[in-house]
Write an enzyme that holds these catalytic residues in place. Structure first.
Site, PDB file in Angstrom:
ATOM      1  N   ASP A  85     -44.982  -8.878  21.021  1.00  0.00           N
ATOM      2  CA  ASP A  85     -44.427 -10.232  21.057  1.00  0.00           C
ATOM      3  C   ASP A  85     -43.808 -10.480  22.437  1.00  0.00           C
ATOM      4  O   ASP A  85     -43.176  -9.590  23.007  1.00  0.00           O
ATOM      5  CB  ASP A  85     -43.341 -10.383  19.960  1.00  0.00           C
ATOM      6  CG  ASP A  85     -43.103 -11.846  19.576  1.00  0.00           C
ATOM      7  OD1 ASP A  85     -43.291 -12.189  18.395  1.00  0.00           O
ATOM      8  OD2 ASP A  85     -42.750 -12.639  20.478  1.00  0.00           O
ATOM      9  N   LEU A  99     -41.458 -12.711  22.910  1.00  0.00           N
ATOM     10  CA  LEU A  99     -40.083 -13.187  22.635  1.00  0.00           C
ATOM     11  C   LEU A  99     -39.812 -14.588  23.190  1.00  0.00           C
ATOM     12  O   LEU A  99     -38.647 -14.976  23.361  1.00  0.00           O
ATOM     13  CB  LEU A  99     -39.047 -12.186  23.177  1.00  0.00           C
ATOM     14  CG  LEU A  99     -39.102 -10.782  22.567  1.00  0.00           C
ATOM     15  CD1 LEU A  99     -38.056  -9.876  23.235  1.00  0.00           C
ATOM     16  CD2 LEU A  99     -38.877 -10.797  21.051  1.00  0.00           C
ATOM     17  N   SER A 128     -54.355 -22.786  10.253  1.00  0.00           N
ATOM     18  CA  SER A 128     -53.459 -23.807   9.706  1.00  0.00           C
ATOM     19  C   SER A 128     -54.245 -24.885   8.969  1.00  0.00           C
ATOM     20  O   SER A 128     -55.371 -25.195   9.339  1.00  0.00           O
ATOM     21  CB  SER A 128     -52.669 -24.447  10.863  1.00  0.00           C
ATOM     22  OG  SER A 128     -52.012 -25.619  10.415  1.00  0.00           O
ATOM     23  N   TYR A 141     -52.667 -28.802  19.084  1.00  0.00           N
ATOM     24  CA  TYR A 141     -52.360 -27.601  18.290  1.00  0.00           C
ATOM     25  C   TYR A 141     -53.464 -27.365  17.253  1.00  0.00           C
ATOM     26  O   TYR A 141     -54.034 -26.275  17.161  1.00  0.00           O
ATOM     27  CB  TYR A 141     -50.996 -27.757  17.605  1.00  0.00           C
ATOM     28  CG  TYR A 141     -50.796 -26.738  16.511  1.00  0.00           C
ATOM     29  CD1 TYR A 141     -50.927 -27.107  15.183  1.00  0.00           C
ATOM     30  CD2 TYR A 141     -50.522 -25.423  16.831  1.00  0.00           C
ATOM     31  CE1 TYR A 141     -50.784 -26.163  14.180  1.00  0.00           C
ATOM     32  CE2 TYR A 141     -50.375 -24.479  15.836  1.00  0.00           C
ATOM     33  CZ  TYR A 141     -50.512 -24.856  14.504  1.00  0.00           C
ATOM     34  OH  TYR A 141     -50.383 -23.921  13.506  1.00  0.00           O
ATOM     35  N   LYS A 197     -56.487 -24.283  16.853  1.00  0.00           N
ATOM     36  CA  LYS A 197     -56.726 -23.447  15.672  1.00  0.00           C
ATOM     37  C   LYS A 197     -58.208 -23.516  15.271  1.00  0.00           C
ATOM     38  O   LYS A 197     -58.836 -22.495  14.960  1.00  0.00           O
ATOM     39  CB  LYS A 197     -55.841 -23.894  14.508  1.00  0.00           C
ATOM     40  CG  LYS A 197     -54.367 -23.578  14.679  1.00  0.00           C
ATOM     41  CD  LYS A 197     -54.117 -22.086  14.828  1.00  0.00           C
ATOM     42  CE  LYS A 197     -52.642 -21.750  14.931  1.00  0.00           C
ATOM     43  NZ  LYS A 197     -52.391 -20.304  15.122  1.00  0.00           N
ATOM     44  N   PHE A 255     -50.545 -23.653   4.576  1.00  0.00           N
ATOM     45  CA  PHE A 255     -50.083 -25.016   4.345  1.00  0.00           C
ATOM     46  C   PHE A 255     -48.670 -25.133   4.914  1.00  0.00           C
ATOM     47  O   PHE A 255     -48.521 -24.941   6.136  1.00  0.00           O
ATOM     48  CB  PHE A 255     -50.311 -25.381   2.868  1.00  0.00           C
ATOM     49  CG  PHE A 255     -51.775 -25.712   2.705  1.00  0.00           C
ATOM     50  CD1 PHE A 255     -52.745 -24.704   2.774  1.00  0.00           C
ATOM     51  CD2 PHE A 255     -52.197 -27.026   2.617  1.00  0.00           C
ATOM     52  CE1 PHE A 255     -54.118 -25.004   2.717  1.00  0.00           C
ATOM     53  CE2 PHE A 255     -53.572 -27.335   2.538  1.00  0.00           C
ATOM     54  CZ  PHE A 255     -54.510 -26.318   2.588  1.00  0.00           C
ATOM     55  N   PRO A 279     -45.482 -40.650  13.774  1.00  0.00           N
ATOM     56  CA  PRO A 279     -46.886 -40.744  14.204  1.00  0.00           C
ATOM     57  C   PRO A 279     -47.626 -39.424  13.953  1.00  0.00           C
ATOM     58  O   PRO A 279     -47.086 -38.349  14.195  1.00  0.00           O
ATOM     59  CB  PRO A 279     -46.775 -41.010  15.716  1.00  0.00           C
ATOM     60  CG  PRO A 279     -45.427 -41.627  15.901  1.00  0.00           C
ATOM     61  CD  PRO A 279     -44.543 -41.014  14.851  1.00  0.00           C
TER      62      PRO A 279
END
Ligand code: WQD
Length: 330
Positions: free
Chosen positions: A31, A33, A124, A148, A152, A177, A290
């Site tokens: 990670d 961070l 997602s 975004y 995905k 979800f 929006p």
């Protein structure tokens, strides 16, 4: 199994590390961070009694990633690392495309190089976009017009095409979800930087008095009470879904919705939160946000049929656990 968890100090990543460690896996966290704290590693160790290895590495840095893969006999990867704020992705599209696509390609490239046979990807429900609910895995993707969601969908394509050239690979694309809640210990949970975009952390901060009131984005949607309906899933159910995918998926590419199959409106969630936690959530109805859709909830029959997995925890438990974390560590 030794599992590499990228983004493992993040919200969903940390809960998944707990589930893996509690089920006999060893875990390496990678990670950078940028959106989480190193202290989460200690809390994961405190919850499970087992300490994951931790590398502060950016998943887009190929040389640093290679050093991790070459040092450990990794059996599988769960790739959470990525930028995930829808609104921010509209403001900074290039940063989202670069980070989310490059990190996935670098990790995937090293799985191929080192013969790591399992890859679980954090996708997602956003990829379904303007489809009709309930969303089914076989639907054509229409990622809502935000970078975004596009990243995905593109990562899913990159993974699918790469797996088709590497027949010994097993790839699971898990479409989340609305993850909410926290581990029952209250030691780990959702702690967004700055003012929360998502509903539940906003509600818990209002409950704690950190924010004055909740703005409800629209009450004129074609839903039972006019407010947005979402498929909220407890983060521990989500974590269990990742373990099920890792253990049960066969070779090839497998796509699963991880949701409850039930929709809950904003007002229903507020009411449940107030009842369960005996707190008042002041709110004001304002204009729609929006990019929001009226409804988003899952058909979850495929994960039940193929992975033997279903979500077990309800909205009340999500509200109780989210509030406990906010009180202790929010
Ligand atoms: C839920 C509902 C809002 C905040 C997003 C991403 C999705 C995933 C989860 C990453 C909606 C309403 C919210 C507030 C409100 N993230 N709301 N007041 O937009 O369904 O999904 O987060 O993977 O990709 O799109 O989640 O929690 O923002 O909104 O009324 O202050 O709550 O309108 O109906 P969303 P959310």
């Amino acid at each position: 199994m030794l599992i590499l968890v990228t983004g493992g100090t993040g919200y969903i990543g940390s809960h998944t590390c707990v589930e893996l460690l509690n089920n006999g896996c060893d875990v390496i966290i990678l990670d950078n961070l940028v959106n989480s704290e190193r202290e989460v590693v200690d809390r994961i160790a405190k919850i499970t009694g087992k300490r994951p290895l931790f590398y502060q590495v950016d998943a887009t840095e190929a040389a640093a990633v290679d050093a991790v893969f070459s040092a450990h006999p990794i059996d599988g990867v769960i790739h959470f690392a990525g930028l995930k704020a829808v609104g921010e992705s509209v403001e900074k599209p290039l940063a989202y495309y670069k980070n989310n696509l490059l990190s996935t390609m670098v990790i995937l490239e090293h799985c191929v190089k080192y013969g790591v046979p399992r890859f679980v990807f954090s996708s997602s429900a956003t990829v379904y976009g303007e489809n009709e609910v309930p969303f089914v895995e076989t639907m054509e993707l229409k990622p809502r017009s935000n970078p975004y969601g596009e990243t995905k969908a593109m990562c899913e394509k990159i993974l699918s095409d790469t797996a088709s050239r590497n027949p010994e690979m097993s790839v699971a694309l898990l479409r989340y979800f609305n993850p909410v809640g926290a581990h029952e210990s209250g030691l780990i949970g959702e702690k967004p930087r700055g003012v929360p975009n998502n509903l539940m952390p906003y509600v818990t901060q209002v409950a704690k008095g950190l924010l004055p009131e909740l703005r409800v984005f629209g009450s004129d949607y074609p839903t039972p009470d006019g407010t947005g309906v979402r498929d909220y899933i407890h983060v521990m159910d989500l974590a269990e879904g990742h373990l099920a995918a890792l253990e049960k998926m066969g070779r090839g590419v497998h796509i699963y919705n991880l949701g409850t199959g039930r929709g809950t409106s904003v007002l229903e969630l507020i009411t449940t939160f107030e009842q369960v936690n005996k707190v008042k959530i002041p709110y004001r109805i304002v204009d729609r946000r929006p990019g929001d859709v009226a409804e988003c909830w899952a058909d979850v029959s495929k994960a039940r049929r193929e992975l033997g997995w279903t979500a077990k925890r309800g909205i009340a438990e999500m509200c109780r656990d989210a509030w406990r974390f906010e009180q202790l560590h929010g």
